[in-house]
Enzyme design. Structure first.
Site, mmCIF file in Angstrom:
data_model
loop_
_atom_site.group_PDB
_atom_site.id
_atom_site.type_symbol
_atom_site.label_atom_id
_atom_site.label_comp_id
_atom_site.label_asym_id
_atom_site.label_seq_id
_atom_site.Cartn_x
_atom_site.Cartn_y
_atom_site.Cartn_z
ATOM 1 N N LYS A 193 -14.450 1.189 4.076
ATOM 2 C CA LYS A 193 -14.109 1.465 5.364
ATOM 3 C C LYS A 193 -13.158 2.485 5.613
ATOM 4 C CE LYS A 193 -11.531 0.964 8.855
ATOM 5 N NZ LYS A 193 -11.561 2.131 9.489
ATOM 6 N N GLU A 268 -0.967 -0.310 -0.816
ATOM 7 C CA GLU A 268 -0.068 0.997 -0.875
ATOM 8 C C GLU A 268 0.422 1.507 0.403
ATOM 9 O OE1 GLU A 268 0.630 2.602 -3.384
ATOM 10 O OE2 GLU A 268 -0.891 2.482 -4.899
ATOM 11 N N CYS A 302 2.486 9.483 2.399
ATOM 12 C CA CYS A 302 3.322 8.480 1.954
ATOM 13 C C CYS A 302 4.403 8.599 1.266
ATOM 14 C CB CYS A 302 2.523 7.166 1.545
ATOM 15 S SG CYS A 302 1.560 7.999 0.031
ATOM 16 N N GLU A 399 9.648 5.448 8.744
ATOM 17 C CA GLU A 399 8.758 6.617 8.341
ATOM 18 C C GLU A 399 8.225 7.395 9.667
ATOM 19 O OE1 GLU A 399 4.963 5.347 6.989
ATOM 20 O OE2 GLU A 399 5.301 6.576 5.245
HETATM 21 P P1 NAP Z 1 -3.306 2.067 9.437
HETATM 22 O O1 NAP Z 1 -3.319 2.351 10.990
HETATM 23 O O2 NAP Z 1 -2.398 0.960 8.843
HETATM 24 O O3 NAP Z 1 -4.679 2.228 9.167
HETATM 25 C C1 NAP Z 1 -4.984 2.515 7.991
HETATM 26 C C2 NAP Z 1 -6.474 1.936 7.757
HETATM 27 O O4 NAP Z 1 -6.573 0.534 7.885
HETATM 28 C C3 NAP Z 1 -7.665 2.608 8.547
HETATM 29 O O5 NAP Z 1 -8.766 2.761 8.055
HETATM 30 C C4 NAP Z 1 -7.479 1.701 9.853
HETATM 31 O O6 NAP Z 1 -8.661 1.755 10.589
HETATM 32 C C5 NAP Z 1 -7.483 0.230 9.149
HETATM 33 N N1 NAP Z 1 -6.897 -0.837 9.920
HETATM 34 C C6 NAP Z 1 -6.210 -0.754 10.817
HETATM 35 N N2 NAP Z 1 -6.044 -1.857 11.419
HETATM 36 C C7 NAP Z 1 -6.519 -2.811 10.443
HETATM 37 C C8 NAP Z 1 -6.489 -4.222 10.455
HETATM 38 N N3 NAP Z 1 -5.829 -5.095 11.257
HETATM 39 N N4 NAP Z 1 -7.472 -4.880 9.478
HETATM 40 C C9 NAP Z 1 -8.001 -3.942 8.754
HETATM 41 N N5 NAP Z 1 -8.057 -2.557 8.784
HETATM 42 C C10 NAP Z 1 -7.311 -1.944 9.718
HETATM 43 O O7 NAP Z 1 -2.463 3.509 8.951
HETATM 44 P P2 NAP Z 1 -2.655 4.910 9.539
HETATM 45 O O8 NAP Z 1 -1.964 5.121 10.931
HETATM 46 O O9 NAP Z 1 -4.034 5.277 9.604
HETATM 47 O O10 NAP Z 1 -1.766 5.939 8.455
HETATM 48 C C11 NAP Z 1 -0.475 6.003 8.447
HETATM 49 C C12 NAP Z 1 0.210 5.152 7.338
HETATM 50 O O11 NAP Z 1 -0.449 4.934 6.056
HETATM 51 C C13 NAP Z 1 1.711 5.510 7.290
HETATM 52 O O12 NAP Z 1 2.465 4.463 7.373
HETATM 53 C C14 NAP Z 1 1.555 5.904 5.654
HETATM 54 O O13 NAP Z 1 3.013 5.915 4.982
HETATM 55 C C15 NAP Z 1 0.774 4.941 5.169
HETATM 56 N N6 NAP Z 1 -0.023 5.546 4.001
HETATM 57 C C16 NAP Z 1 0.408 5.119 2.506
HETATM 58 C C17 NAP Z 1 -0.148 5.836 1.562
HETATM 59 C C18 NAP Z 1 0.334 4.969 0.208
HETATM 60 O O14 NAP Z 1 -0.433 5.690 -0.765
HETATM 61 N N7 NAP Z 1 1.292 4.245 0.160
HETATM 62 C C19 NAP Z 1 -0.759 6.714 1.610
HETATM 63 C C20 NAP Z 1 -1.461 7.043 2.862
HETATM 64 C C21 NAP Z 1 -0.850 6.636 3.993
HETATM 65 P P3 NAP Z 1 -8.399 2.704 11.865
HETATM 66 O O15 NAP Z 1 -8.743 3.985 11.261
HETATM 67 O O16 NAP Z 1 -9.792 2.466 12.661
HETATM 68 O O17 NAP Z 1 -7.408 2.391 12.573
#
Ligand code: NAP
Ligand code: MG
Length: 497
Positions: A193, A268, A302, A399
């Site tokens: 996804k 992650e 991240c 963050e």
């Molecule tokens: P996010 O809201 O957590 O979304 C990540 C993914 O999860 C998206 O595909 C999202 O779909 C999906 N998602 C959202 N809510 C969900 C739920 N309740 N159940 C299952 N899946 C769900 O994160 P983001 O805002 O897109 O990305 C930014 C964050 O990611 C930052 O905090 C960053 O630190 C973190 N990040 C971490 C790493 C690492 O390697 N540690 C790498 C990159 C990013 P939608 O797109 O439809 O919302």
């Protein structure tokens, strides 16, 4: 769309539709829903894409389950490796198309996208190597079995089963590939996804997976909303494991849901990584290196190093150098070859980051550069540096996921005190240490509680180097051999002969 030139192949793909991939077929979502992806540098429409819901996730998981029990399971390891390598060649052959799609959908500069696409191909080559090396061990059978006569004990490595891969928008293709390569190498079948903000490149990757010769249903790709398709995937009883990259908040909710069924899960999550600059650091390297630790990928990264601790002796020269570096970064469309920094992913993210900047301006921190409202089109935020911060400030604790750096001086040479500053965060993903003194370097590295620490560089990631977080930055390590173990079960077998 931008007026900047794009490859005719990219134009054709943008006009060709972005369906779901389920069981080897490109299909529309069962509810007929779609959404639009926008160019974050212009705000203009790029393309519509099909949205999957819970029933599409059901169909995708069913296809993955059936593929797991089908010919995929019987492929010899060298054949599995051959498919992974064929996919690497397919990615290379379509590198410009994939890079341009990443730029248009995500906003990153083209040169960076081209490098990332090359790394994606390399991931499949790298894990093809591990696929060929999957092996168990033999060990001594238990005494009570040996007492009955001759015996044999060995272990088997088996794929965990159907895996749900959920990825964010900050490096879309790379996030998908870094989960696909090891899970496929391990012999799993998957449902991917992608993030709603960046749905495009995964659909092209799906086509390349078919062309490489993977059996139908081994890889299924369902663009959809996190709260709908994402939650359905996490809750699905036929999914054996979830591999998630994204925010710590969503990661925690996934961990809670997976606890109910004891589904395997690797996470992650976020970071707020420390960068420690000692007085003997080579400033000609530290200035651009530390600046890019924060500003790489517009700070939507991240492993960004965003809490900078600089020794008082080099504090002002470091700040001055980094301010000049930041002011020289040309903001623009990723397809413009002059661009060093693209836009943030969305208006929402731009507003969120500007909210943190407003908070910083209202605090006792000193704004060194940036921080201005962007009045043109696109979701841009200028590289911003705050100095004289203290550890209680929101810009230091949370963050931001944008180009905002928080710098504070230290005067002590007590490494325990310095490490206490660096470790004062709920996160523990990355970090870097800048010094010419090997002893200080090693002793500081050993005190930093993070999964990934670099010396005189930052964020040194590659296919062979394990990556993941301590504390609230996540569970498990991706990349390297450990990255493949996430997708394997160990079965111990004892035969009384
Ligand atoms: P996010 O809201 O957590 O979304 C990540 C993914 O999860 C998206 O595909 C999202 O779909 C999906 N998602 C959202 N809510 C969900 C739920 N309740 N159940 C299952 N899946 C769900 O994160 P983001 O805002 O897109 O990305 C930014 C964050 O990611 C930052 O905090 C960053 O630190 C973190 N990040 C971490 C790493 C690492 O390697 N540690 C790498 C990159 C990013 P939608 O797109 O439809 O919302
Ligand atoms: Mg988009």
């Amino acid at each position: 769309m931008t007026n900047l030139p794009i490859d005719p192949a990219t134009r054709a793909v943008l006009d060709g539709g972005f369906p779901l991939l389920i069981g080897g077929q490109f299909v529309s979502g069962s509810a007929g829903q779609s959404a639009t992806s926008f160019d974050p540098a212009t705000g203009e429409k790029l393309a519509d894409f099909d949205l999957g819901d819970a029933s599409d996730i059901d169909a995708a998981v069913a296809a993955a389950k059936s593929a797991f029990g089908g010919p995929w399971r019987k492929l010899q390891l060298n054949e599995r490796a051959r498919l992974l390598r064929a996919l690497a060649r397919g990615i290379e052959a379509n590198a410009q198309l994939l890079a341009e799609l990443e730029v248009l959908d995500n906003g990153m500069p083209l040169m960076l996208a081209q490098m990332i696409v090359g790394n994606c191909a390399q991931l499949f080559d790298y894990y093809a190597g591990w696929a060929e090396r999957i092996e168990g061990t033999t060990t001594e059978p238990p005494p009570h079995v040996q007492e009955q006569g001759e015996a044999l004990t060995y272990t088997l490595k088996e794929p965990v089963g159907v895996v749900g891969l959920i990825v964010p928008w900050n490096v879309p293709l790379s996030m998908a590939c870094l989960k696909l390569a090891p899970s496929l190498a391990a012999g799993c079948t998957v449902v991917l996804k992608p993030a709603e903000e960046t749905p495009l490149s995964a659909v092209v990757l799906g086509r390349l997976i078919g062309e490489a010769g993977f059996p139908d249903g081994v890889v299924n790709i369902v663009n959809g909303r996190g709260e709908e398709a994402g939650t359905a995937l996490v809750a699905h009883p036929d999914v054996a494991k979830i591999s998630f990259t994204g925010s710590t908040a969503v990661g925690k909710s996934i961990a809670r849901e997976c606890a109910g069924s004891m589904k395997k899960v690797s996470l992650e999550l976020g970071g707020k990584s420390p960068v420690v600059v000692f007085p003997d650091a080579d400033l000609s390297k530290a200035v651009p290196g530390v600046a890019m630790a924060t500003f790489f990928l517009q700070g939507q990264n991240c492993m960004a190093g965003t809490r900078i601790f600089a020794h008082r002796d080099i504090y002002e020269p470091l700040l001055e150098g980094m301010a000049a570096f930041a002011e020289n970064m040309k903001l623009g469309h990723g397809l413009d070859p002059e661009t060093m920094q693209g836009p943030l992913i969305s208006k929402r993210q731009q507003e969120r980051v500007m909210g943190f900047i407003a908070d910083g301006k209202n605090s006792d921190a000193r704004l060194v550069t940036g921080g201005t409202e962007w009045d043109g089109k696109g979701n841009f935020v200028s590289p911003t540096i705050f100095a004289d911060v203290d550890p209680s400030m929101r810009i230091v604790r949370e963050e931001i996921f944008g180009p905002v750096m928080a710098v504070q001086p230290f005067e002590t040479d007590d490494l325990d005190e310095i490490a206490a500053l660096a470790n004062d965060s709920p996160y523990g993903l990355s970090g870097s240490v800048w010094t010419r003194d090997l002893s200080i370097a090693h002793r500081t590295v050993s005190r930093i509680r993070s999964g990934h620490v670099s010396v005189n560089c930052h964020g040194a990631v590659a296919a062979n180097i394990p990556f993941g977080g301590y504390r609230e930055s996540g569970w498990g390590r991706e990349f390297g051999r450990e990255g493949m173990e996430l997708y394997l079960e160990t079965k111990a077998v004892t035969l009384a002969l």
